[in-house]
Design a protein around this motif. Structure first.
Motif, PDB file in Angstrom:
ATOM      1  N   THR A  30      33.215  49.095  74.160  1.00  0.00           N
ATOM      2  CA  THR A  30      31.953  49.090  74.484  1.00  0.00           C
ATOM      3  C   THR A  30      30.767  47.994  74.211  1.00  0.00           C
ATOM      4  O   THR A  30      30.276  48.404  72.906  1.00  0.00           O
ATOM      5  CB  THR A  30      31.307  50.308  75.002  1.00  0.00           C
ATOM      6  OG1 THR A  30      32.411  51.004  75.811  1.00  0.00           O
ATOM      7  CG2 THR A  30      29.813  50.501  75.792  1.00  0.00           C
ATOM      8  N   VAL A  90      26.949  45.846  74.398  1.00  0.00           N
ATOM      9  CA  VAL A  90      25.723  45.929  74.829  1.00  0.00           C
ATOM     10  C   VAL A  90      25.436  44.542  75.574  1.00  0.00           C
ATOM     11  O   VAL A  90      25.549  43.369  74.597  1.00  0.00           O
ATOM     12  CB  VAL A  90      24.454  46.419  74.066  1.00  0.00           C
ATOM     13  CG1 VAL A  90      23.082  46.066  74.912  1.00  0.00           C
ATOM     14  CG2 VAL A  90      24.686  47.553  73.641  1.00  0.00           C
ATOM     15  N   GLY A  91      24.974  44.341  76.775  1.00  0.00           N
ATOM     16  CA  GLY A  91      25.024  43.119  77.344  1.00  0.00           C
ATOM     17  C   GLY A  91      23.915  42.038  76.815  1.00  0.00           C
ATOM     18  O   GLY A  91      22.845  42.635  76.415  1.00  0.00           O
ATOM     19  N   THR A 108      21.466  41.379  79.717  1.00  0.00           N
ATOM     20  CA  THR A 108      20.844  42.619  80.478  1.00  0.00           C
ATOM     21  C   THR A 108      20.756  43.755  79.615  1.00  0.00           C
ATOM     22  O   THR A 108      19.734  44.618  80.135  1.00  0.00           O
ATOM     23  CB  THR A 108      22.167  42.929  81.419  1.00  0.00           C
ATOM     24  OG1 THR A 108      23.330  43.429  80.568  1.00  0.00           O
ATOM     25  CG2 THR A 108      22.631  41.819  82.515  1.00  0.00           C
ATOM     26  N   GLY A 109      21.366  43.970  78.360  1.00  0.00           N
ATOM     27  CA  GLY A 109      20.926  45.381  77.701  1.00  0.00           C
ATOM     28  C   GLY A 109      21.688  46.504  78.126  1.00  0.00           C
ATOM     29  O   GLY A 109      21.608  47.565  77.655  1.00  0.00           O
ATOM     30  N   THR A 110      22.649  46.051  79.110  1.00  0.00           N
ATOM     31  CA  THR A 110      23.467  47.402  79.660  1.00  0.00           C
ATOM     32  C   THR A 110      24.798  47.362  79.040  1.00  0.00           C
ATOM     33  O   THR A 110      25.288  46.188  78.660  1.00  0.00           O
ATOM     34  CB  THR A 110      23.733  46.924  81.185  1.00  0.00           C
ATOM     35  OG1 THR A 110      24.306  45.979  81.451  1.00  0.00           O
ATOM     36  CG2 THR A 110      22.307  47.316  81.916  1.00  0.00           C
ATOM     37  N   PRO A 111      25.554  48.640  78.794  1.00  0.00           N
ATOM     38  CA  PRO A 111      26.711  48.618  78.215  1.00  0.00           C
ATOM     39  C   PRO A 111      27.938  48.084  79.268  1.00  0.00           C
ATOM     40  O   PRO A 111      27.830  48.288  80.505  1.00  0.00           O
ATOM     41  CB  PRO A 111      26.845  50.152  77.900  1.00  0.00           C
ATOM     42  CG  PRO A 111      25.766  50.664  79.238  1.00  0.00           C
ATOM     43  CD  PRO A 111      24.813  49.991  79.377  1.00  0.00           C
ATOM     44  N   HIS A 112      28.835  47.485  78.785  1.00  0.00           N
ATOM     45  CA  HIS A 112      30.162  46.949  79.304  1.00  0.00           C
ATOM     46  C   HIS A 112      31.120  47.326  78.452  1.00  0.00           C
ATOM     47  O   HIS A 112      31.340  47.118  77.403  1.00  0.00           O
ATOM     48  CB  HIS A 112      29.876  45.465  79.545  1.00  0.00           C
ATOM     49  CG  HIS A 112      28.895  44.749  80.264  1.00  0.00           C
ATOM     50  ND1 HIS A 112      28.703  44.872  81.539  1.00  0.00           N
ATOM     51  CD2 HIS A 112      27.457  44.437  79.795  1.00  0.00           C
ATOM     52  CE1 HIS A 112      27.674  44.219  81.993  1.00  0.00           C
ATOM     53  NE2 HIS A 112      26.978  44.208  80.957  1.00  0.00           N
ATOM     54  N   ASN A 125      28.583  39.361  73.741  1.00  0.00           N
ATOM     55  CA  ASN A 125      27.569  40.542  73.618  1.00  0.00           C
ATOM     56  C   ASN A 125      27.759  40.729  72.217  1.00  0.00           C
ATOM     57  O   ASN A 125      26.581  41.203  71.749  1.00  0.00           O
ATOM     58  CB  ASN A 125      28.184  41.531  74.458  1.00  0.00           C
ATOM     59  CG  ASN A 125      28.080  41.366  76.075  1.00  0.00           C
ATOM     60  OD1 ASN A 125      27.339  40.572  76.351  1.00  0.00           O
ATOM     61  ND2 ASN A 125      28.649  42.107  76.814  1.00  0.00           N
TER      62      ASN A 125
END
Length: 284
Positions: free
Chosen positions: A33, A35-36, A39-43, A75
């Motif tokens: 996992t 962090v984008g 975007t700063g969102t988890p992937h 990322n």
């Protein structure tokens, strides 16, 4: 938008403590996992990995030989703190992109183990990166992917069983020489078993023995079996330290370890799982 194929693998991985079928069946797989970067969102992405002695694991940003790095790699370059799920534990890690000299050495080790990596590199002008994931020591106990102490013990044991199956299959596929990565795989397993048994002797054994003095003979036997397995691990380590040793002799040591370890794990589960269930899993 989540990749449907990846999402299916992720769900199967989590449901079966790291064991999946299909394309990734029989592979060492983890969930990474990141962090984008934008975007700063988890992937979360399923990624194959190589053991590297226990302190870190290695992942290769091949993208199947594509001309661009995979998203997960971009990322972690932007945000090196990642989360790793290996089927047993979930932990934070620092991602370190290996410098060229170390990268080349490790990548050659991977190619020796699986020539497909060389095929990927030949398809692209970019130098395929190798990343080391350094696990961060948690403040408290490790985060085991289980619902109880009893379940956690079985999950950990099954992970050792799966790794031994993989290692024995790798021996069968090896040539006349014992490959460097296969040596590392064996040594990483040895370190993992040592750490697991040390943890049991410091934690779970005293807890349960104090509550069940009538089972002193069973705990004595478990302690003796730990000592025997430690001897087998040391013998395997000595064999692997010989640069001239062939796969046949090393495999014989692995088979001896497998036989005695499986007997030990089975006995330990028979003795401890009912006790752990009755304890009520304090602090789990």
């Amino acid at each position: 938008m989540p990749n449907p194929f990846n999402q299916q693998v992720i769900e199967e991985f989590r449901a079966n403590h790291g064991k999946v079928g299909g394309f990734f069946e029989g592979a060492r797989l983890l969930l990474l996992t990141t962090v984008g970067a934008r975007t700063g969102t988890p992937h979360t992405t399923p990624v194959g990995y190589y053991p590297d002695g226990g302190e870190r694991v290695l992942v290769i940003a091949s993208a199947g030989g594509a001309h661009e790095h995979p998203d997960w790699y971009r990322n972690l370059v932007a945000n090196p703190r990642v989360t790793v799920e290996d089927g047993v534990f979930t932990y934070d890690a620092d991602a370190v992109v290996l410098e060229r000299a170390e990268r080349d050495r490790v990548f050659a080790r991977a190619v020796e183990s699986d020539p497909g990596w060389a095929e990927y590199q030949a398809k692209t002008d970019r130098v395929i990166p190798v990343v080391a994931l350094h696990g961060i020591e948690p403040d408290g106990p490790p985060n085991v992917n289980a619902t109880s102490m009893a379940d956690g013990l079985k999950v950990i044991h099954d992970a050792f069983r799966r790794e031994l199956v993989l290692i024995r299959e790798e021996f069968k596929k090896s040539g006349a020489a014992l490959g460097a990565q296969l040596r590392v795989n064996c040594l990483t397993l040895c370190q993992g078993l040592h750490n697991h048994h040390t943890g049991e002797e410091l934690g779970i054994f005293p807890l349960l023995a104090g509550r069940h003095p009538e089972l002193a003979p069973a705990f004595d036997r478990l302690g003796q079996e730990h000592e025997r397995i430690a001897e087998l691990l040391a013998q395997l380590g000595e064999v692997l330290a010989d640069e001239q040793v062939g796969p046949g002799l090393a495999l014989a040591e692995v088979e001896r370890l497998t036989t005695e370890l499986e007997s030990h794990l089975t006995y330990e589960e028979e003795q401890l799982i009912p006790l752990l269930t009755s304890v009520g899993d304090p602090g789990w």
